[in-house]
Design an enzyme around this catalytic site. Sequence first.
Site, mmCIF file in Angstrom:
data_model
loop_
_atom_site.group_PDB
_atom_site.id
_atom_site.type_symbol
_atom_site.label_atom_id
_atom_site.label_comp_id
_atom_site.label_asym_id
_atom_site.label_seq_id
_atom_site.Cartn_x
_atom_site.Cartn_y
_atom_site.Cartn_z
ATOM 1 N N ASP A 44 0.847 -1.194 0.000
ATOM 2 C CA ASP A 44 0.000 0.000 0.000
ATOM 3 C C ASP A 44 0.885 1.247 0.000
ATOM 4 O O ASP A 44 1.721 1.422 0.899
ATOM 5 C CB ASP A 44 -0.883 -0.025 1.262
ATOM 6 C CG ASP A 44 -2.083 0.896 1.157
ATOM 7 O OD1 ASP A 44 -2.079 1.800 0.303
ATOM 8 O OD2 ASP A 44 -3.034 0.706 1.932
ATOM 9 N N ASP A 45 0.717 2.098 -0.985
ATOM 10 C CA ASP A 45 1.455 3.375 -1.078
ATOM 11 C C ASP A 45 2.972 3.177 -1.173
ATOM 12 O O ASP A 45 3.740 4.047 -0.754
ATOM 13 C CB ASP A 45 1.149 4.274 0.132
ATOM 14 C CG ASP A 45 -0.252 4.853 0.099
ATOM 15 O OD1 ASP A 45 -1.003 4.528 -0.830
ATOM 16 O OD2 ASP A 45 -0.594 5.624 1.009
ATOM 17 N N CYS A 84 -6.665 3.840 -3.541
ATOM 18 C CA CYS A 84 -6.886 2.523 -2.937
ATOM 19 C C CYS A 84 -8.001 1.675 -3.545
ATOM 20 O O CYS A 84 -7.753 0.622 -4.135
ATOM 21 C CB CYS A 84 -7.134 2.688 -1.444
ATOM 22 S SG CYS A 84 -5.783 3.476 -0.557
ATOM 23 N N ARG A 88 -7.744 -1.734 -6.146
ATOM 24 C CA ARG A 88 -8.078 -3.071 -5.635
ATOM 25 C C ARG A 88 -9.263 -3.686 -6.388
ATOM 26 O O ARG A 88 -9.287 -4.901 -6.638
ATOM 27 C CB ARG A 88 -8.370 -2.983 -4.137
ATOM 28 C CG ARG A 88 -7.130 -2.640 -3.342
ATOM 29 C CD ARG A 88 -7.410 -2.008 -1.980
ATOM 30 N NE ARG A 88 -6.208 -1.304 -1.571
ATOM 31 C CZ ARG A 88 -5.186 -1.882 -0.929
ATOM 32 N NH1 ARG A 88 -5.259 -3.154 -0.587
ATOM 33 N NH2 ARG A 88 -4.107 -1.192 -0.619
ATOM 34 N N LYS A 137 -5.961 -5.577 4.264
ATOM 35 C CA LYS A 137 -6.858 -4.506 3.829
ATOM 36 C C LYS A 137 -7.778 -4.971 2.696
ATOM 37 O O LYS A 137 -7.335 -5.618 1.751
ATOM 38 C CB LYS A 137 -6.016 -3.316 3.358
ATOM 39 C CG LYS A 137 -6.801 -2.125 2.824
ATOM 40 C CD LYS A 137 -5.860 -0.985 2.496
ATOM 41 C CE LYS A 137 -6.564 0.179 1.840
ATOM 42 N NZ LYS A 137 -5.652 1.315 1.576
ATOM 43 N N HIS A 139 -11.135 -2.725 1.647
ATOM 44 C CA HIS A 139 -11.496 -1.410 1.120
ATOM 45 C C HIS A 139 -12.392 -1.463 -0.122
ATOM 46 O O HIS A 139 -12.304 -0.613 -1.009
ATOM 47 C CB HIS A 139 -10.245 -0.569 0.828
ATOM 48 C CG HIS A 139 -10.493 0.900 1.048
ATOM 49 N ND1 HIS A 139 -9.497 1.839 1.089
ATOM 50 C CD2 HIS A 139 -11.651 1.591 1.254
ATOM 51 C CE1 HIS A 139 -10.000 3.039 1.309
ATOM 52 N NE2 HIS A 139 -11.308 2.916 1.413
ATOM 53 N N SER A 162 -8.525 1.411 4.891
ATOM 54 C CA SER A 162 -7.191 1.870 5.255
ATOM 55 C C SER A 162 -7.081 2.047 6.766
ATOM 56 O O SER A 162 -8.041 2.455 7.430
ATOM 57 C CB SER A 162 -6.872 3.206 4.572
ATOM 58 O OG SER A 162 -6.879 3.066 3.172
ATOM 59 N N HIS A 251 1.367 2.434 3.877
ATOM 60 C CA HIS A 251 0.398 3.484 4.179
ATOM 61 C C HIS A 251 0.615 3.985 5.609
ATOM 62 O O HIS A 251 0.944 3.199 6.507
ATOM 63 C CB HIS A 251 -1.010 2.907 4.033
ATOM 64 C CG HIS A 251 -2.101 3.900 3.840
ATOM 65 N ND1 HIS A 251 -2.477 4.795 4.820
ATOM 66 C CD2 HIS A 251 -2.933 4.133 2.780
ATOM 67 C CE1 HIS A 251 -3.484 5.531 4.371
ATOM 68 N NE2 HIS A 251 -3.783 5.152 3.135
ATOM 69 N N ASP A 302 -0.441 -1.020 -4.848
ATOM 70 C CA ASP A 302 -1.740 -0.487 -5.285
ATOM 71 C C ASP A 302 -1.619 0.876 -5.943
ATOM 72 O O ASP A 302 -2.474 1.272 -6.725
ATOM 73 C CB ASP A 302 -2.727 -0.430 -4.114
ATOM 74 C CG ASP A 302 -2.363 0.609 -3.057
ATOM 75 O OD1 ASP A 302 -1.181 1.001 -2.972
ATOM 76 O OD2 ASP A 302 -3.266 1.022 -2.298
ATOM 77 N N ASN A 303 -0.577 1.630 -5.611
ATOM 78 C CA ASN A 303 -0.335 2.941 -6.227
ATOM 79 C C ASN A 303 0.990 3.466 -5.690
ATOM 80 O O ASN A 303 1.626 2.830 -4.840
ATOM 81 C CB ASN A 303 -1.463 3.940 -5.939
ATOM 82 C CG ASN A 303 -1.893 4.013 -4.490
ATOM 83 O OD1 ASN A 303 -3.014 3.638 -4.139
ATOM 84 N ND2 ASN A 303 -1.008 4.498 -3.624
ATOM 85 N N LYS A 333 0.997 9.570 -5.826
ATOM 86 C CA LYS A 333 -0.331 9.016 -5.573
ATOM 87 C C LYS A 333 -1.427 10.011 -5.944
ATOM 88 O O LYS A 333 -1.299 11.203 -5.705
ATOM 89 C CB LYS A 333 -0.440 8.627 -4.096
ATOM 90 C CG LYS A 333 -1.793 8.082 -3.670
ATOM 91 C CD LYS A 333 -1.800 7.721 -2.195
ATOM 92 C CE LYS A 333 -3.173 7.249 -1.739
ATOM 93 N NZ LYS A 333 -3.188 6.831 -0.321
#
Length: 525
Positions: A44-45, A84, A88, A137, A139, A162, A251, A302-303, A333
């Site tokens: 994540d991130d 996010c 996903r 996660k 989301h 998140s 994240h 994810d990004n 992001k």
Amino acid sequence: MACPFLKVLLVGVSFLGCLYPLVDFSFSGETREQKPNFVIILADDMGWGDLGANWAETKDTANLDKMAAEGMRFVDFHAAASTCSPSRAALLTGRLGLRNGVPHNFAVTSVGGLPLNETTLAEVLQRAGYVTGLIGKWHLGHHGSYHPNFRGFDYYFGIPYSHDMGCTDTPGYNHPPCPACPRGGRPSRNPEKDCHSDVALPLYENLSIVEQPVNLSGLTQKYAEKATQFIQRASASGRPFLLYVGLAHMHVPLSRTLLSAEPGGRRPYSAALREMDSLVGQIKDKVDLTAKNNTFLWFTGDNGPWAQKCELAGSVGPFTGSWQTRQGGSPAKQTTWEGGHRVPALAYWPSRVPVNVTSTALLSVLDIFPTVVALAGASLPQGRHFDGLDASEVLFGRAQAGHRVLFHPNSGAAGEDGALQTVRVERYKAFFVTGGARACDGSVGPEWHHEPPLIFNLDDDVAEAVPLDRGSAEYQRVLPEVRAALSEVLEDIAGDNTSRADYSQDPSVTPCCNPHQTACRCQAA
């Protein structure tokens, strides 16, 4: 002591088990060799430059670097969106947000989630005889039928969104800092609008909240234990399995657990990278011990990094989006600059994926769905179109080309969410709209529309610093290809079976294990 027999009836399907009461690990009549297992790990991130194998300045990913040396590393791999929920949703459906109906994030109070007429990867494999698990996660909706247990996952352990979307007693590092959950009858204090301080962060096991607020300091170890237990139990069962791990890392808030005493601006982030790397290493080690030659492990993100978090954000490496930084704001992001969607990616499958290979194929998170479905010998859902491709030939070293065309949907920084206004055609990338997300200094880049579009040659300009001269022969040659590609995909989407998510909100759907306690604590404090 042996645990008692437990049978749970859920939506007309009987799941048997002891450690995992919603999972039937019993032998299904097929031998392990017939179908491969899949482990998908989504960071994540995480920035492209956070992976040591990508960027020599990074020294905190020893296990991931080892995986790269033992498998395949992708250097032109992209998230399907730069935030996010849309990213996903695309992973689990193989479809862009304009098709699957998820163009932006869901909230704590969201009534809906990933539309129920969209078929998830877990549902496809479940029907093909797989036991399926999700750790971490989600989301994509938590209320009612949008919960993971109703979207194809036999077992779920994790946070439904998140982990900054609720307060905790162990807040960790954030920028700006957020307060701990209120206690007793004291009112919450919410100095920052981005802090969720009224309701504690929930941790689910299947349909039950088992901890609220979550102890973030112990979350990584819990995830490691649940993931390795799932792999062990599934490997011993004779059934193939899918394990999807949605990491909390990188994240914010970052855990304080492993923070070194050494000073340094990136020290908390480096410590969190090492913690994430250790978690991935534990999962890989369990795969190697139990099902090494028949398990495909795919790691990606994810990004890109969340630049407004300053020293708590990752590295974009060389993908600095220099044109945008000159206008203001961040090119990471929430944007369609390379720093927003180009992510680390590794594939590991001993005896199948070549060792220590770097692939330059243009690939995407969208490709995970059709690739896994094909390798599992399952069938794609009928009556809809997909944006991903089966990347098996690339993975096995039999081909070097991926997508010729790839689309990067707007993800919050500029333009309508989910709209396709950034187009990749081979080495060229065209922007019909640009904008910068919030940067560390608080600046936001203006939204500018470009007609004709800005076009960059990424082979010559990975920093996206200087667009092609609109009067050049190169620009004039590429522009019709860009327009044709965009026109074709929009026409295809218009004729497709598309969905639309319910983004309505209702405070009553907020996860809460005890509404009579301050911040929904499970116990009085």
